[in-house]
Write an enzyme that holds these catalytic residues in place. Structure first.
Site, mmCIF file in Angstrom:
data_model
loop_
_atom_site.group_PDB
_atom_site.id
_atom_site.type_symbol
_atom_site.label_atom_id
_atom_site.label_comp_id
_atom_site.label_asym_id
_atom_site.label_seq_id
_atom_site.Cartn_x
_atom_site.Cartn_y
_atom_site.Cartn_z
ATOM 1 N N VAL A 95 0.658 4.218 5.452
ATOM 2 C CA VAL A 95 -0.092 3.445 5.921
ATOM 3 C C VAL A 95 1.051 2.932 6.729
ATOM 4 O O VAL A 95 0.778 1.894 7.869
ATOM 5 C CB VAL A 95 -1.273 3.228 5.036
ATOM 6 N N GLY A 96 2.257 2.067 5.015
ATOM 7 C CA GLY A 96 2.729 1.136 6.133
ATOM 8 C C GLY A 96 3.391 1.989 6.967
ATOM 9 O O GLY A 96 4.105 0.812 7.853
ATOM 10 N N CYS A 123 2.158 0.625 -9.051
ATOM 11 C CA CYS A 123 3.050 1.059 -7.820
ATOM 12 C C CYS A 123 4.408 0.763 -8.505
ATOM 13 O O CYS A 123 5.925 1.933 -8.774
ATOM 14 C CB CYS A 123 3.488 -0.153 -7.225
ATOM 15 N N GLY A 168 0.813 -1.236 -0.429
ATOM 16 C CA GLY A 168 0.350 0.157 -0.244
ATOM 17 C C GLY A 168 1.218 1.272 0.162
ATOM 18 O O GLY A 168 2.163 1.276 -0.899
ATOM 19 N N SER A 169 0.560 2.226 0.490
ATOM 20 C CA SER A 169 1.086 3.954 0.843
ATOM 21 C C SER A 169 2.111 3.271 1.784
ATOM 22 O O SER A 169 2.508 2.912 2.535
ATOM 23 C CB SER A 169 -0.102 4.678 0.296
ATOM 24 N N GLU A 221 5.499 -3.888 1.137
ATOM 25 C CA GLU A 221 6.298 -3.122 0.088
ATOM 26 C C GLU A 221 5.200 -1.347 -0.675
ATOM 27 O O GLU A 221 3.961 -1.721 -0.316
ATOM 28 C CB GLU A 221 5.397 -3.977 -1.527
HETATM 29 P P1 NAP Z 1 -3.455 1.981 1.310
HETATM 30 O O1 NAP Z 1 -4.570 3.417 1.259
HETATM 31 O O2 NAP Z 1 -1.919 2.468 1.746
HETATM 32 O O3 NAP Z 1 -3.872 0.566 1.512
HETATM 33 C C1 NAP Z 1 -3.626 -0.159 1.486
HETATM 34 C C2 NAP Z 1 -4.139 -1.335 2.631
HETATM 35 O O4 NAP Z 1 -3.973 -0.953 3.730
HETATM 36 C C3 NAP Z 1 -6.030 -1.405 2.308
HETATM 37 O O5 NAP Z 1 -6.277 -2.805 2.447
HETATM 38 C C4 NAP Z 1 -5.776 -0.008 2.785
HETATM 39 O O6 NAP Z 1 -8.041 -0.155 3.859
HETATM 40 C C5 NAP Z 1 -5.232 -0.895 4.546
HETATM 41 N N1 NAP Z 1 -5.074 0.194 5.909
HETATM 42 C C6 NAP Z 1 -5.326 1.391 5.444
HETATM 43 N N2 NAP Z 1 -4.656 2.536 6.849
HETATM 44 C C7 NAP Z 1 -4.900 1.134 7.648
HETATM 45 C C8 NAP Z 1 -3.915 0.839 8.836
HETATM 46 N N3 NAP Z 1 -4.323 2.312 10.051
HETATM 47 N N4 NAP Z 1 -3.844 0.023 8.977
HETATM 48 C C9 NAP Z 1 -4.175 -0.950 8.700
HETATM 49 N N5 NAP Z 1 -4.568 -1.259 7.921
HETATM 50 C C10 NAP Z 1 -4.885 0.492 6.365
HETATM 51 O O7 NAP Z 1 -2.733 2.400 -0.047
HETATM 52 P P2 NAP Z 1 -3.998 1.770 -1.748
HETATM 53 O O8 NAP Z 1 -4.771 3.141 -1.632
HETATM 54 O O9 NAP Z 1 -4.739 0.795 -1.716
HETATM 55 O O10 NAP Z 1 -2.883 1.596 -2.660
HETATM 56 C C11 NAP Z 1 -2.647 2.366 -3.259
HETATM 57 C C12 NAP Z 1 -0.800 2.123 -2.557
HETATM 58 O O11 NAP Z 1 -0.472 1.402 -3.058
HETATM 59 C C13 NAP Z 1 0.057 2.878 -3.354
HETATM 60 O O12 NAP Z 1 1.094 3.763 -2.532
HETATM 61 C C14 NAP Z 1 0.790 1.780 -4.117
HETATM 62 O O13 NAP Z 1 1.911 2.601 -5.371
HETATM 63 C C15 NAP Z 1 0.827 0.778 -3.212
HETATM 64 N N6 NAP Z 1 1.162 -0.445 -3.817
HETATM 65 C C16 NAP Z 1 2.380 -1.188 -3.842
HETATM 66 C C17 NAP Z 1 2.806 -1.985 -4.660
HETATM 67 C C18 NAP Z 1 4.497 -2.333 -4.095
HETATM 68 O O14 NAP Z 1 4.465 -3.972 -4.243
HETATM 69 N N7 NAP Z 1 5.013 -1.809 -3.897
HETATM 70 C C19 NAP Z 1 1.942 -2.222 -5.538
HETATM 71 C C20 NAP Z 1 0.524 -2.245 -5.323
HETATM 72 C C21 NAP Z 1 -0.015 -1.216 -5.150
HETATM 73 P P3 NAP Z 1 -9.068 0.609 3.169
HETATM 74 O O15 NAP Z 1 -8.108 0.969 1.982
HETATM 75 O O16 NAP Z 1 -10.180 -0.459 2.701
HETATM 76 O O17 NAP Z 1 -8.816 1.688 4.182
#
Ligand code: NAP
Ligand code: MG
Length: 483
Positions: free
Chosen positions: A230-231, A282, A226-227, A248
């Protein structure tokens, strides 16, 4: 679909106190369904059951585990068309990409099915006479999988498959914006010969159920994609319990286009890397670092190519770029277009809302020219169908520009010069590097991950996954005969 789609907790399908709507970003009048939101008691109950199930599962024979993973993989591959359609309907990527993603998800399961049979250890003689050493891998325990929406099936599968392969239980919190793909994959896994509660699906908001999951003392390891913000929060929660964590995150990948490369190849590599998946990858090539000697010719073809790309409904024939995933993402994209212009970049094409017969989040692919690497549009991940061209005077400047970022997931070069290609491959500070290929698009049998803010912890995929999903035990064995 008007029935409520349920969670799978402690081995049973269960409704929650609340549900959310899931709508199609290609046509927001299309309601895909209602999805139950797991509550915190359900999470506690499923984690309890997961601990018990994990002990049972790790005692299964390797062929029995292999059969489970093989069945899941085969079913995903056989149903790539209908599950791909569902994925594209809820996420917005063109049908060919949705179908391809589900098929690839199946391949992760069949790959790790084979790995079930290949769990080799090491042995060694001890420095002490008469003593032997056996080094083996054991499961970590209960793994929390937290996955994003942009590859809702593949990302989850490249975590769930190795987790199960190496004997762990899984509790999966998918992104709440793509729950239908999560339910579909769970239905397949739930039908297998696995202990009750070995695998759970807990849908809900990241800030509530996700946060509680990553803070939970019953979780032994967390795999997150994810982002970055959040990470960082997840890592902070994990460290309180000394929970193993792998992450990641975002990136700001660059493609270097050299003066000695094939220009048409460079343009197709750039367009595919920048706009595939609506730029919501990503691994997207959001910085195009172009040698001055070919800059003008490259830009002319690039802009013409972007303008010729067909934006449309994800499920319609001929669509090359689907809608962006949500109203919120769309707003952020438009804000970046305005920001780029305010920073002095020239918007050569696109970056605008498109009127369509359907009420969706359609944006034309945008290209910025005359940008510098210090602009925010070149520093921050936009996750949008937007790319910025940065003109450079030499290969050395190109490499320095590629590496001048806080991220480090992928990078690429288009060149015919073997010396440059080799130098780039060795000196690009990214976890993945490509030569004459888009920065996006990776295999399943080799490591995937990055450097800097892009990744944290051991690599995913291929054999590298064993590092995260197992813990090593070193046994010393003596025949017990007195010396
Ligand atoms: P995100 O907002 O960080 O969310 C990722 C996951 O984390 C979702 O399931 C989200 O749930 C959950 N989450 C949010 N807050 C949390 C918390 N406090 N505790 C635990 N889990 C939590 O990312 P996204 O908007 O879904 O995806 C886009 C991001 O993913 C981009 O930054 C992209 O670069 C990255 N990405 C990276 C890769 C890689 O392999 N490097 C691959 C694909 C995507 P909810 O959204 O359901 O609230
Ligand atoms: Mg988000």
């Amino acid at each position: 679909m008007s029935d409520i789609n349920r969670n799978f907790v402690a081995g049973e399908w269960a409704s929650g106190a609340q549900e959310i709507e899931n709508r199609n970003p290609s046509d927001t009048t299309d309601l895909i369904g209602l999805f139950a939101q797991a509550d915190l008691d359900q999470l506690d109950a499923t984690l309890d059951q997961a601990c018990k199930a994990q002990a049972e599962w790790s005692a299964y024979g390797m062929e029995r585990k292999q059969a489970v993973l093989m069945n899941i993989g085969n079913e995903l591959m056989q149903r790539a068309e209908d599950l791909g359609r569902l994925l594209s309907r809820e996420e917005g990527k063109p049908l060919a990409e949705g179908r391809g993603e589900v098929f690839r998800a199946g391949q992760f399961f069949t790959y790790y099915a084979a790995e079930c049979l290949r769990q080799l250890g090491e042995n060694a003689d001890s420095v002490r006479d008469g003593v032997e050493i056996d080094v083996r891998r054991e499961p970590v325990g209960v793994v929390a999988v937290v996955s994003p929406w942009n590859f809702p099936t593949a990302t989850a599968s490249w975590k769930i498959a190795p987790a199960l392969c190496y004997g762990n239980a899984v509790v999966w919190k998918p992104a709440n914006i793509t729950p239908a793909s999560a339910v579909a994959l769970t239905e397949i896994i739930a039908r297998q010969d696995i202990p009750k509660g070995l695998f759970s699906l807990v849908m809900g908001a990241g800030s509530t159920i996700g946060q509680r999951l990553v803070e939970h003392p019953s979780v032994d390891a967390i795999s997150f994609t994810g982002s970055v913000p959040v990470g960082k929060g997840i890592a902070t929660a994990a460290i309180q319990n000394l929970t193993k964590v792998q992450m990641e995150m975002g990136s700001k990948n660059a493609l270097a286009v050299m003066d000695d490369g094939d220009l048409d190849l460079a343009v197709s590599v750039a367009l595919g890397g920048a706009f595939g998946g609506t730029g919501q990858k990503c691994t997207a090539s959001s910085r195009l670092v172009v040698h001055a000697a070919v800059h003008d010719a490259f830009v002319e073809k690039l802009v013409a190519g972007a303008q010729a790309m067909k934006v449309g409904h994800a499920l319609h024939d001929g669509t090359q770029i689907g809608p962006v995933v949500s109203a919120q993402q769309f707003k952020e994209n438009l804000d970046y277009v305005a920001l780029g212009q305010s920073e002095g970049a020239e918007l050569a094409c696109g970056g605008a809302r498109l009127d369509m017969p359907h009420d969706g989040f359609y944006m034309s692919p945008g290209i910025f020219l005359n940008t510098t690497n210090d602009m925010r549009i070149n520093r921050e991940e936009m996750f949008a169908p937007l790319a910025a061209v940065i003109k450079v005077d030499s290969y050395d400047q190109a490499l320095a520009t590629v590496n001048d970022t806080n991220f480090g997931l992928t990078s690429g070069i288009v060149t015919r010069d073997l010396a440059r290609a080799t130098h780039f491959r060795r000196n690009a500070r990214t976890g993945v590097v490509t030569v004459n290929l888009p920065t996006a698009g990776t295999d399943y049998h080799v490591p995937f991950g990055g450097r800097g803010d892009s990744s944290y912890g051991p690599r995913e995929q291929g054999k590298s996954a064993a590092e995260f999903y197992t813990t090593v035990k070193t046994a010393y064995i003596s025949a017990g005969v007195p010396a």
